[in-house]
Design a protein around this motif. Structure first.
Motif, mmCIF file in Angstrom:
data_model
loop_
_atom_site.group_PDB
_atom_site.id
_atom_site.type_symbol
_atom_site.label_atom_id
_atom_site.label_comp_id
_atom_site.label_asym_id
_atom_site.label_seq_id
_atom_site.Cartn_x
_atom_site.Cartn_y
_atom_site.Cartn_z
ATOM 1 N N THR A 151 31.723 46.021 23.923
ATOM 2 C CA THR A 151 32.247 45.634 25.234
ATOM 3 C C THR A 151 33.615 44.987 25.087
ATOM 4 O OG1 THR A 151 30.025 45.297 26.133
ATOM 5 C CG2 THR A 151 31.834 44.213 27.291
ATOM 6 N N THR A 168 22.679 52.176 26.204
ATOM 7 C CA THR A 168 23.745 51.507 26.956
ATOM 8 C C THR A 168 25.013 52.350 26.927
ATOM 9 O OG1 THR A 168 22.880 49.299 26.473
ATOM 10 C CG2 THR A 168 25.194 49.448 27.101
ATOM 11 N N GLU A 169 25.613 52.539 28.096
ATOM 12 C CA GLU A 169 26.846 53.319 28.190
ATOM 13 C C GLU A 169 28.011 52.426 28.611
ATOM 14 O OE1 GLU A 169 26.294 56.669 30.753
ATOM 15 O OE2 GLU A 169 25.168 57.804 29.240
ATOM 16 N N ILE A 170 29.063 52.464 27.839
ATOM 17 C CA ILE A 170 30.294 51.754 28.188
ATOM 18 C C ILE A 170 31.298 52.803 28.626
ATOM 19 C CG2 ILE A 170 32.145 50.243 27.385
ATOM 20 C CD1 ILE A 170 30.188 49.040 25.394
ATOM 21 N N LYS A 188 26.532 45.532 21.072
ATOM 22 C CA LYS A 188 26.883 45.615 22.501
ATOM 23 C C LYS A 188 28.068 44.721 22.826
ATOM 24 C CE LYS A 188 22.373 46.625 24.627
ATOM 25 N NZ LYS A 188 21.356 46.092 25.565
ATOM 26 N N VAL A 243 29.820 48.503 32.016
ATOM 27 C CA VAL A 243 28.700 48.587 31.074
ATOM 28 C C VAL A 243 27.466 48.922 31.900
ATOM 29 C CG1 VAL A 243 27.309 47.365 29.360
ATOM 30 C CG2 VAL A 243 29.762 46.868 29.554
ATOM 31 N N ASP A 244 26.958 50.130 31.695
ATOM 32 C CA ASP A 244 25.840 50.639 32.504
ATOM 33 C C ASP A 244 26.126 50.521 34.000
ATOM 34 O OD1 ASP A 244 24.272 51.518 30.417
ATOM 35 O OD2 ASP A 244 23.132 49.662 30.245
ATOM 36 N N LYS A 302 28.227 55.498 23.754
ATOM 37 C CA LYS A 302 26.823 55.342 24.106
ATOM 38 C C LYS A 302 26.124 54.690 22.918
ATOM 39 C CE LYS A 302 22.844 57.720 26.103
ATOM 40 N NZ LYS A 302 22.378 58.977 26.730
ATOM 41 N N GLN A 352 22.494 43.235 19.851
ATOM 42 C CA GLN A 352 23.242 42.357 20.751
ATOM 43 C C GLN A 352 24.707 42.259 20.329
ATOM 44 O OE1 GLN A 352 22.121 38.227 20.589
ATOM 45 N NE2 GLN A 352 23.860 37.593 21.828
ATOM 46 N N ASP A 391 20.613 52.010 22.107
ATOM 47 C CA ASP A 391 19.571 51.743 23.104
ATOM 48 C C ASP A 391 19.842 52.446 24.428
ATOM 49 O OD1 ASP A 391 21.739 50.271 23.973
ATOM 50 O OD2 ASP A 391 20.528 48.545 24.614
#
Length: 199
Positions: free
Chosen positions: A107, A20-22, A103, A36-37, A15, A100, A18
């Motif tokens: 990912t 965002t959950e992967i 993330k 991703v989300d 997590k 960015q 911000d």
């Protein structure tokens, strides 16, 4: 990884700050369908982001950072890659791009893990090859993403593996294979495969 009601059970990988959950869940082939989300990331999207990052910071830097993550990708999740390595890499970019980059590389680490756990010969190397084509050989994202579909590189891997097994690490035989597959992409891929066999 499926509940009694048929709903797919997700495993949280990380997590981000911000929110965002992967995650990963069972997909059609295996237990490594990355989201991703809640949405599966597309090759063309994260490689386009990687290419844009290369334009801004230099292709070689971005490629080198990707390789650091690639080299730290095994079959199981290493939480320190998410919690320490990737944030450390992201900190070398500007503050405005830090999240960015965090993330993107998080990912990509998840995607590399997924590839490494797939029952295919190339495993994570398929993403490394695409990254090399985009950032070093200046391929378009579309061509790089479709390369493994248009060129049967899985057969190339099998050829090398068979050769290694029969030649008992005869480097001259490997050179013969390299002469057959002369284009830059395949030569690069072969070098990475040969690394695994100690050539």
């Amino acid at each position: 990884m499926t509940s009694k009601g048929g709903e797919k059970i997700k495993t949280l990988l990380v997590k981000l700050p911000d929110g965002t959950e992967i995650t990963r869940r069972r997909g059609r082939i295996d237990g490594w369908y990355v989201e991703v989300d809640g949405y599966g990331p597309f090759d063309k999207n994260y490689f386009s982001d990687l290419k844009a990052l290369g334009h801004k910071y230099g292709n070689q830097k971005v490629y080198n950072d990707f390789v650091v993550i690639y080299d730290n990708t095994e079959f199981s999740v290493d939480n320190t890659v998410f919690s320490q390595l990737i944030p450390s890499i992201a900190s070398t970019y500007s503050k405005e791009d830090n999240l960015q980059v965090l993330k993107l590389f998080s990912t990509l680490y998840a995607v590399l893990l997924a590839e490494q756990n797939r029952p295919l010969p190339l495993k994570k190397r398929v993403k490394l090859l695409a990254c090399y084509q985009i950032l070093i050989l200046n391929y378009s994202v579309e061509i790089a993403c479709n390369y493994s579909r248009t060129v049967n590189i899985h057969n190339i891997v099998k050829d090398v593996h068979q050769l290694v097994c029969t030649s008992k690490k005869n480097s001259n035989c490997i050179d013969e294979v390299k002469c057959i597959y002369k284009d830059k992409s395949t030569s690069y891929l072969l070098s990475k495969i040969c690394d695994c066999y100690g050539f």
